[in-house]
Design an enzyme around this catalytic site. Structure first.
Site, PDB file in Angstrom:
ATOM      1  N   LYS A 134       1.040  -1.119   0.126  1.00 19.28           N
ATOM      2  CA  LYS A 134       0.181   0.066  -0.043  1.00 19.28           C
ATOM      3  C   LYS A 134       0.906   1.267   0.213  1.00 19.28           C
ATOM      4  O   LYS A 134       1.913   1.154   0.772  1.00 19.28           O
ATOM      5  CB  LYS A 134      -0.907  -0.063   1.353  1.00 19.28           C
ATOM      6  CG  LYS A 134      -2.210   0.963   1.300  1.00 19.28           C
ATOM      7  CD  LYS A 134      -2.833   0.856   2.528  1.00 19.28           C
ATOM      8  CE  LYS A 134      -3.979   1.879   2.463  1.00 19.28           C
ATOM      9  NZ  LYS A 134      -4.593   1.660   3.796  1.00 19.28           N
TER      10      LYS A 134
ATOM     11  N   SER B 196      -9.858   2.217   3.269  1.00 22.63           N
ATOM     12  CA  SER B 196      -9.056   2.777   2.059  1.00 22.63           C
ATOM     13  C   SER B 196      -8.157   1.980   1.241  1.00 22.63           C
ATOM     14  O   SER B 196      -7.564   2.404   0.272  1.00 22.63           O
ATOM     15  CB  SER B 196      -7.935   3.919   3.019  1.00 22.63           C
ATOM     16  OG  SER B 196      -7.207   2.963   3.902  1.00 22.63           O
TER      17      SER B 196
ATOM     18  N   SER C 254      -9.727  -0.755   7.143  1.00 23.23           N
ATOM     19  CA  SER C 254      -9.282  -0.441   5.693  1.00 23.23           C
ATOM     20  C   SER C 254      -8.498  -1.743   5.247  1.00 23.23           C
ATOM     21  O   SER C 254      -8.165  -1.668   4.089  1.00 23.23           O
ATOM     22  CB  SER C 254      -8.268   0.640   5.636  1.00 23.23           C
ATOM     23  OG  SER C 254      -8.988   2.110   5.778  1.00 23.23           O
TER      24      SER C 254
END
Ligand code: GLN
Length: 508
Positions: free
Chosen positions: A84, A159, A183
């Protein structure tokens, strides 16, 4: 020996590791297959912000050379991974999905990135995310949303929608996410993948761009529970660079995932996290999953956690407060973007700072900075931030009581299946409600996993079940998750993702 199919990206990470160990495939071939898959499908999915083809292939070749020289290697050596974009990666852009960090290339690696590299895992690239990890849909990314591989018109969760989607679309077998309020778990639920938020402090936060430091936790995004355990084992464990890191060995997660034993396990159904507010098909698949675990020897107890009703409210005071403080460092002086106010000939540092923050932060980030600054301001601090911290204590107490009668707690991970892109973008409250079931774990620091529980009958989209365990007992999540996965894979005759539409039917 693992037979390598024509398309090795379809293997699980554990199978890839076997194929590498027996010499059935090289890491360079495996890594290239994933890069080819990305070239074929990521224009449509947009799961990556940055692909590092050269770096990944170089790392793969290095590990192949070490294997040829019969050096001792980590079990996952040669298996590629995506990270990420909230994690600092030396020499690779790190934007956090924000314009304010556009062009920033960190001079160092986050600890968990160092651990991936030391294990010999090629890093394929950086995955898309809501700006600074604020959101549940990736629509708050400054670089455009990620699309759900099951239906490109729908959100992949957030997210960490980039990390869930690279895995769901076979662009990577493994990915790293972060979970501040859900997330990792909510994106897993809506993409039919597995996501784990370890115990707070179980995985180092050093080099992770902070959203809310008392809630943030990095963890695995994968297609199987065993793969998540293998990745957890690589990234977990004590790090002297993170003062909140737990100084203890990684819990025995791999062993628990392999044993997949739930006999005698007491599963607490959280009364406040079922029924009303949950899509009927999500609830139905949850109930069926629990029944399957009972068939395998688990017992069901009902637990009540009355303070969970205030979790969302407390979270949206604590998170913005910490975020407003953490994001103060983006001041145009140290990182990334710098914008001068065009109408001022010789702007002061303060004017540059204001112009940069205005241009560099998106609306959701600004909304939360304003909220947090307000909640922390003198005169309001006790009423808002102070009260929220007291609620946090009550939630931890609810967990402690529930874990007296239950070994793990269970609930649907997200209240609905993936909604359409754009549906909730202009309604922050509707967006915030997606994390109603995941937020309590972050407030209390306990670990959680989301495992696919089937397709909702009404829309044919993936649903997820969440298990929660007491802090540092992460292995219980893997035992429950792996047992359910085995039972459901039997029932379906294969993994859930096998029924996802093929994004590149021409076979790229
Ligand atoms: N969706 C939640 C939020 O917007 C959770 C974010 C996260 O876990 N990073 O804050």
């Amino acid at each position: 020996m693992t037979a390598v199919p024509t398309d090795p990206t379809r293997l699980t990470a554990a199978e890839m590791a076997d194929a590498l160990a027996t010499g059935a495939i090289s890491s360079a071939e495996l890594t290239q297959a994933h890069l080819d898959r990305t070239a074929a499908v990521d224009d449509a999915v947009h799961a990556y912000l940055h692909v590092d083809a050269d770096g990944a292939i170089a790392a793969a070749r290095a590990v192949d050379a070490r294997r040829a020289a019969r050096e001792p290697l980590h079990p996952l050596a040669g298996v590629p991974v995506a990270v990420k974009d909230v994690m600092a990666t030396k020499g690779l852009p790190t934007t956090c999905g924000s314009r304010i960090l556009e062009g920033w290339v960190p001079p160092y690696d986050a600890t968990l990135v160092t651990r991936l590299r030391e294990a010999g895992m090629p890093i394929l690239g950086k995955t898309n995310m809501d700006e600074f990890a604020m959101g549940s849909s990736t629509e708050h990314s400054a670089y455009g949303p990620t699309h759900n591989p099951w239906d490109l018109d729908r959100i992949p969760g957030g997210s960490g929608g980039g990390s869930s989607s690279v895995v769901a679309s076979y662009q990577a077998p493994l990915a790293i996410g972060t979970d501040t309020g859900g997330s990792i778990r909510q994106p897993a639920a809506v993409t039919g993948t597995v996501g784990v938020k370890p115990t707070y402090g179980g995985v180092s936060r050093y080099g992770l761009v902070a959203l809310a430091s008392s809630l943030d936790q990095a963890g695995p995004c994968t297609r199987t529970v065993l793969d998540a355990a293998l990745l957890h084992d690589v990234i977990g464990g004590h790090d002297p660079m993170d003062s909140t890191s737990i100084d203890a060995p990684v819990p025995p997660v791999v062993e628990a995932a392999r044993r997949a034993d739930v006999s005698g396990l007491r599963i607490g159904i959280v009364r406040e996290l079922t029924g009303e507010g949950f899509q009927p098909g999500v609830q139905q698949r949850f109930d069926e999953a629990v029944a399957l675990l009972v068939e395998r020897g688990a017992r069901v107890v009902e637990v009540s956690c009355p303070s969970f009703a205030y979790a969302l409210a407390a979270y949206y005071l604590i998170l913005p407060s910490e975020a407003s403080s953490n994001l103060a460092k983006f001041d145009a002086m140290r990182y990334g973007l710098r914008v001068g106010p065009p109408e001022v000939a010789h702007p002061s540092a303060e004017q540059v700072m204001a112009a940069t923050r205005d241009a560099g932060f998106g609306p959701e980030v600004k909304r939360r900075i304003i909220l947090g600054t307000y909640a922390l301001s003198s005169g309001y601090y006790d009423a808002y931030y102070g009260t929220a911290q007291k609620v946090r204590r009550l939630i931890a107490d609810d967990f402690a009581r529930a874990f007296e009668t239950a070994d793990v707690l269970a609930s649907p991970t997200a209240p609905t299946t993936a909604f359409r892109l754009g549906d909730k973008l202009d309604d922050p409250m509707a967006m915030y409600l997606n994390d109603i079931a995941t937020i309590p774990a972050n407030l209390a620091g306990v670990p959680g996993i989301s495992v696919p529980s089937g397709l909702a009958p009404e829309d044919g989209l993936p649903t997820g079940i969440q298990f929660l365990a007491p802090a540092t007992e992460d292995e219980r999540l893997y035992a429950a998750g792996a047992a359910l996965e085995a039972a459901l894979t039997d029932r379906w005759g294969g993994p859930l993702l096998a029924s996802a539409p093929d994004l590149a039917p021409q076979g790229a």
